[in-house]
Motif scaffolding. Structure first.
Motif, PDB file in Angstrom:
ATOM      1  N   SER A 179      40.392  40.637  41.212  1.00  0.00           N
ATOM      2  CA  SER A 179      39.847  40.622  42.576  1.00  0.00           C
ATOM      3  C   SER A 179      39.173  39.288  42.892  1.00  0.00           C
ATOM      4  CB  SER A 179      38.885  41.789  42.783  1.00  0.00           C
ATOM      5  OG  SER A 179      37.908  41.829  41.778  1.00  0.00           O
ATOM      6  N   SER A 180      39.137  38.997  44.189  1.00  0.00           N
ATOM      7  CA  SER A 180      38.700  37.686  44.687  1.00  0.00           C
ATOM      8  C   SER A 180      37.191  37.494  44.518  1.00  0.00           C
ATOM      9  CB  SER A 180      39.003  37.586  46.187  1.00  0.00           C
ATOM     10  OG  SER A 180      40.374  37.679  46.438  1.00  0.00           O
ATOM     11  N   PRO A 181      36.755  36.225  44.529  1.00  0.00           N
ATOM     12  CA  PRO A 181      35.315  35.956  44.596  1.00  0.00           C
ATOM     13  C   PRO A 181      34.716  36.689  45.799  1.00  0.00           C
ATOM     14  CG  PRO A 181      36.539  33.924  44.223  1.00  0.00           C
ATOM     15  CD  PRO A 181      37.559  34.985  44.468  1.00  0.00           C
ATOM     16  N   ASN A 182      33.586  37.342  45.609  1.00  0.00           N
ATOM     17  CA  ASN A 182      32.828  38.059  46.661  1.00  0.00           C
ATOM     18  C   ASN A 182      33.549  39.290  47.228  1.00  0.00           C
ATOM     19  OD1 ASN A 182      30.677  36.120  46.558  1.00  0.00           O
ATOM     20  ND2 ASN A 182      32.094  34.709  47.571  1.00  0.00           N
ATOM     21  N   ALA A 183      34.672  39.690  46.626  1.00  0.00           N
ATOM     22  CA  ALA A 183      35.326  40.938  47.061  1.00  0.00           C
ATOM     23  C   ALA A 183      34.417  42.110  46.724  1.00  0.00           C
ATOM     24  CB  ALA A 183      36.676  41.091  46.355  1.00  0.00           C
ATOM     25  N   LYS A 184      34.690  43.242  47.368  1.00  0.00           N
ATOM     26  CA  LYS A 184      33.880  44.424  47.085  1.00  0.00           C
ATOM     27  C   LYS A 184      34.746  45.669  47.116  1.00  0.00           C
ATOM     28  CE  LYS A 184      31.040  43.502  50.454  1.00  0.00           C
ATOM     29  NZ  LYS A 184      29.728  43.750  50.941  1.00  0.00           N
ATOM     30  N   VAL A 185      34.265  46.689  46.424  1.00  0.00           N
ATOM     31  CA  VAL A 185      34.881  48.018  46.487  1.00  0.00           C
ATOM     32  C   VAL A 185      33.809  48.933  47.049  1.00  0.00           C
ATOM     33  CG1 VAL A 185      35.954  49.889  45.188  1.00  0.00           C
ATOM     34  CG2 VAL A 185      36.322  47.508  44.479  1.00  0.00           C
ATOM     35  N   TYR A 186      34.137  49.595  48.151  1.00  0.00           N
ATOM     36  CA  TYR A 186      33.135  50.417  48.843  1.00  0.00           C
ATOM     37  C   TYR A 186      32.791  51.677  48.050  1.00  0.00           C
ATOM     38  CZ  TYR A 186      34.103  47.295  52.728  1.00  0.00           C
ATOM     39  OH  TYR A 186      34.237  46.173  53.507  1.00  0.00           O
ATOM     40  N   TYR A 187      31.693  52.276  48.468  1.00  0.00           N
ATOM     41  CA  TYR A 187      31.159  53.501  47.865  1.00  0.00           C
ATOM     42  C   TYR A 187      32.256  54.573  47.783  1.00  0.00           C
ATOM     43  CZ  TYR A 187      27.636  57.227  47.364  1.00  0.00           C
ATOM     44  OH  TYR A 187      26.864  58.272  46.928  1.00  0.00           O
ATOM     45  N   HIS A 188      32.542  55.052  46.580  1.00  0.00           N
ATOM     46  CA  HIS A 188      33.615  56.030  46.382  1.00  0.00           C
ATOM     47  C   HIS A 188      33.394  56.752  45.058  1.00  0.00           C
ATOM     48  CE1 HIS A 188      35.012  52.850  43.719  1.00  0.00           C
ATOM     49  NE2 HIS A 188      35.781  53.750  43.145  1.00  0.00           N
ATOM     50  N   ALA A 189      34.207  57.762  44.788  1.00  0.00           N
ATOM     51  CA  ALA A 189      34.206  58.412  43.470  1.00  0.00           C
ATOM     52  C   ALA A 189      35.651  58.571  43.029  1.00  0.00           C
ATOM     53  CB  ALA A 189      33.525  59.765  43.535  1.00  0.00           C
ATOM     54  N   ASP A 190      35.877  58.504  41.728  1.00  0.00           N
ATOM     55  CA  ASP A 190      37.231  58.631  41.175  1.00  0.00           C
ATOM     56  C   ASP A 190      37.435  60.046  40.643  1.00  0.00           C
ATOM     57  OD1 ASP A 190      37.909  55.796  41.439  1.00  0.00           O
ATOM     58  OD2 ASP A 190      36.319  55.518  39.973  1.00  0.00           O
ATOM     59  N   PRO A 191      38.682  60.540  40.667  1.00  0.00           N
ATOM     60  CA  PRO A 191      38.917  61.912  40.197  1.00  0.00           C
ATOM     61  C   PRO A 191      38.727  62.080  38.693  1.00  0.00           C
ATOM     62  CG  PRO A 191      40.972  60.867  40.910  1.00  0.00           C
ATOM     63  CD  PRO A 191      39.863  59.942  41.281  1.00  0.00           C
ATOM     64  N   GLY A 192      39.031  61.044  37.892  1.00  0.00           N
ATOM     65  CA  GLY A 192      38.902  61.152  36.436  1.00  0.00           C
ATOM     66  C   GLY A 192      37.585  60.586  35.941  1.00  0.00           C
TER      67      GLY A 192
END
Ligand code: FE2
Length: 320
Positions: free
Chosen positions: A135-148
């Motif tokens: 992933s890129s500099p300063n990229a983000k992944v928003y608030y979430h939950a994973d199934p596993g």
């Protein structure tokens, strides 16, 4: 190949799966594994995997803008060119299940989990899927939950992982059921005050973090190209919780029920899990399942390396 897990940095082995646990790993220093995760090796890996295994996403700049999390495709870019675009642009690339596809990576993943099983009494994951995230500099992944259940093994760059309690209101029952039923992606409702209840882990290369099953989390990259391995696995306990939430989701949608996962005891969870088995075997769906679309093609000549389409195109109609 020596020991993969080096040491815990903020707790003990007994805390695994129960709290947010930060540790150090040896994947980068081990002579059998280090070379597999260099940027050149990852560019080669991208060239070997099928395009359908590659998820490419961009995102906005706000603290929580899940609608800006949209997918695209790489066009005719080589693995090396795609790595350069990630370094220059605003992209999150998932080499989905790459740790289960290529022999050398499969060996590493087996070793990672064999070592964890030796270390942690009673730890017997029976399916492990590992993906590589670039992933890129300063990229983000928003608030979430994973199934596993998840362990995030960090390889290069810096990122902050924020983890939240896996219960309401941080984990919204209906939205999380929607993820399990494939109706929506993994984003959950988020409020700024949730941060007062978060554990923040600043990951450096050679470190990893795990959290209790289905804990919501978000990720903020530092100003550097980031590479991590995310391993998602199932244990008997997490499969039971997953099945019970599936059953709750069907009851809510088909029968207007209003079940609460947090109020269910162990026996109730087991009964709901048992009830979910025939529905899942028949692949019962709710009718609201989502369709994945491409919104852009990666293009190093465009702003943030994104050449936007006028209209999103269903992935099934993708032409390379
Ligand atoms: Fe995640």
């Amino acid at each position: 190949m020596g020991a993969i897990v080096d040491k815990w940095l903020n707790g003990e082995t007994e805390d695994f799966g129960k709290k947010v646990l930060h540790g150090a790993h040896n994947l980068l220093t081990d002579s059998d594994t280090g070379h597999l995760f260099s940027h050149d090796a990852l560019a080669e890996l991208i060239d070997t995997i099928d395009d359908s295994q590659l998820d490419i996403v961009t995102m906005g700049y706000g603290k929580h803008e899940p609608n800006s999390w949209v997918g695209g495709h790489r066009g005719k870019l080589s693995g090396k060119e795609l790595m350069d675009a990630v370094r220059e642009g605003r992209l999150w690339v998932n080499l989905r299940h790459a740790m289960n596809t290529e022999d050398e990576y499969i060996k590493v993943q087996n070793k990672m989990f064999d070592h964890l099983s030796e270390m942690i009494p009673g730890f017997k994951p029976y399916s492990v899927y590992g993906s590589i995230l670039i992933s890129s500099p300063n990229a983000k992944v928003y608030y979430h939950a994973d199934p596993g259940e998840v362990i995030l093994w960090h390889i290069s760059g810096e990122k902050r992982v924020s983890c939240y309690p896996n219960k309401a209101p941080f984990l919204d029952d209906e939205t999380y059921e929607g993820l399990i039923l494939s109706e929506n992606s993994e984003e959950l409702p988020y409020e700024e005050w949730f941060d007062d209840h978060a554990a923040f882990i600043d990951l450096k290369p050679g470190e990893f973090v795990s959290w209790p099953h289905s804990s919501p989390h978000k990720v903020d990259n530092g100003n550097s190209l980031n590479v991590s391995i995310t391993t998602e696995f199932t244990t008997l306990a997490s499969q039971m919780r997953h099945g019970a939430r599936y059953a709750n989701g069907m009851l809510r949608r088909r029968f207007n029920a209003n079940p609460s996962f947090d109020k269910m005891g162990t026996v109730h969870t087991m009964a709901k899990f048992a009830a979910s088995l025939p529905m899942r075997a028949m692949k019962v769906k709710t009718g609201n399942e989502q369709v994945h679309k491409d919104h852009f093609v990666v293009d190093r000549g465009s702003e943030n390396c994104l050449n936007w389409f006028e209209e999103p195109i269903p992935r099934s109609e993708r032409v390379l």
